[in-house]
Scaffold this active site. Structure first.
Site, short mmCIF file in Angstrom:
data_model
loop_
_atom_site.label_atom_id
_atom_site.label_comp_id
_atom_site.label_asym_id
_atom_site.label_seq_id
_atom_site.Cartn_x
_atom_site.Cartn_y
_atom_site.Cartn_z
N LYS A 58 35.03 40.79 49.78
CA LYS A 58 35.52 39.41 49.82
C LYS A 58 35.17 38.60 48.56
CE LYS A 58 37.50 38.83 53.94
NZ LYS A 58 38.84 38.24 54.15
N SER A 313 35.15 48.74 53.68
CA SER A 313 35.29 47.35 53.23
C SER A 313 34.02 46.53 53.23
CB SER A 313 36.35 46.65 54.07
OG SER A 313 36.01 46.68 55.44
#
Length: 420
Positions: A58, A313
């Site tokens: 992110k 992720s």
């Protein structure tokens, strides 16, 4: 950079984002994993975004967005809503760029996540704990943004954010000389999937791109099948990094052109994959970080002998969730079962159950019983754990033979939710 609703990321914009991120984010490794390569008779590589500076990808989109704000917008500060990874990415970016951030998080957010946001943001971040859910925090953050004229940093449906996430694709292709046959991407709001798939469609068009969603929140899959961006009425929020009711409008338009297929995986399988990764390779991931790996079993025959890349992720997993993760895994694997057993209220009934019904590999892990006055039968809630899922049918047969009145709770969602 295009600004229409049919926006598709251009390679030059993603390459420019990669330049901006140099020295800020970690160029995470693309590592061959022996365990999964052997299991699927394929060359399986992990793109290790779990090793990123804030332990998730992110940071890429957040920094790429915030660093391009004008001096006037920076001075007004930024605002976002998040229950985890996006908040940390925004916090770290603002600390690096000297921008003030107001971050709205739901009131029940675990303290560990709140502390991490404050750690990464230092004096540049104010955390506001309001609302019971992410949607509550999101709407409050939007209102605050308008009222204070602060730039809202969207977690996925923004062009600069999508381009920042797309830099993962550039790194993957730089780090391998082999043709990548399959690329598995986790899908939440769609920012990572939109950015990375766009890079591959331009630079590696023969790669088959598979998006992976949790079964309890199939927002992208449902929308692609319907041909329009839908909002799901209810979702299972367990895979919190990828459980959204509605994907982004921009990300939906991109993914409908650049992703070959979107599949879903059960939350229980995600848990089993997390535990497997930890036990075999000492890799800690959050539920969303295991999505891409959990999908490989569906493609076992297709990927045999192929070069496969899975994006891990993130690794922001709260240790307090460990027992729930194990529980969900056992239930998915068919190793744990719950029953209401109505025992005859006579001496020896429980002993009969223990000696003549339970098998040698059956272990009672949950037992609740209260004797009822003036009743012939007393109900007990019993949880039984097996060593092998093949132990279940013999157990059921013995219960039937001994005439024990039972109700199987694993398939009764209303009652089951009170136990698990």
């Amino acid at each position: 950079m295009k600004t229409t609703t049919d926006y598709i990321p251009e390679l030059k914009d993603i390459e420019a984002a990669a330049k901006r991120l140099e020295g800020v984010v970690t160029h995470t490794p693309l590592m061959k994993n022996l365990t999964f390569s052997d299991r699927y008779s394929a060359n399986v590589g992990f793109k290790r975004e779990d090793l990123q500076v804030v332990r998730s990808y992110k940071i890429r989109g957040a920094y790429n967005k915030i660093c391009q704000l004008t001096a006037e917008k920076r001075s007004a500060g930024v605002v976002c809503a998040s229950a985890g990874n996006h908040a940390q990415g925004v916090a770290y970016s603002c600390n690096q760029l000297g921008v003030q951030a107001t971050i709205f998080m739901p009131a029940p957010t675990p303290k560990q996540k709140i502390d991490q946001v404050r750690f990464f943001g230092k004096e540049n971040v104010e955390v506001v704990l309001l609302g019971d859910t992410f949607d509550d925090a999101y709407h409050l953050a939007r209102e605050y943004s308008v009222k204070n004229r602060s730039e809202f940093i969207h977690p996925f449906d923004n062009e600069e954010v999508i381009e920042g996430q797309g830099t993962i694709g550039i790194e993957v292709l730089k780090d391998t000389t082999s043709v990548i046959d399959y690329l598995f991407l986790p899908v939440g709001g769609g920012g990572l999937a939109a950015g990375v798939s766009s890079v591959f469609k331009l630079l590696s068009p023969d790669t088959k791109i598979i998006g992976v969603e949790p079964a309890g929140a199939p927002a992208m899959k449902s929308s692609l099948e319907a041909g329009e961006n839908l909002k799901l009425n209810e979702i299972d929020k367990f895979v919190d990094g990828a459980a959204v009711q509605r994907v982004g409008d921009k990300t939906f338009q991109i993914c409908r052109h650049s992703i070959d297929k979107v599949v879903t995986v059960p939350e229980g399988l995600v848990c089993s994959t997390m535990l497997d990764l930890y036990n075999r390779d000492a890799i800690v991931v959050e539920p969303a970080g295991a999505l891409s790996l959990a999908a490989l079993d569906q493609f076992r025959d297709e990927i045999k002998g192929k070069n496969v890349v899975c994006v891990l992720s993130g690794s922001n997993n709260d240790i307090s969730r460990t027992e729930e993760i194990r529980e969900r895994s056992l239930l998915y694997e068919g190793l744990k079962h719950f029953f209401i057993v109505r025992f005859p209220q006579r001496a020896g009934a429980l002993k009969e159950f223990l000696v003549e019904v339970l098998g040698p590999n059956d272990d009672i892990v949950h037992f609740e019983y209260t004797k009822k006055t003036s009743r012939e039968k007393g109900p007990a809630v019993i949880g039984i754990e097996h060593q092998s899922k093949e132990d279940f049918e013999p157990l059921m047969e013995r219960m039937k033979e001994k005439n024990f009145n039972i109700e199987y709770l694993n398939e009764n969602s209303d009652l089951f939710s009170y136990i698990v």
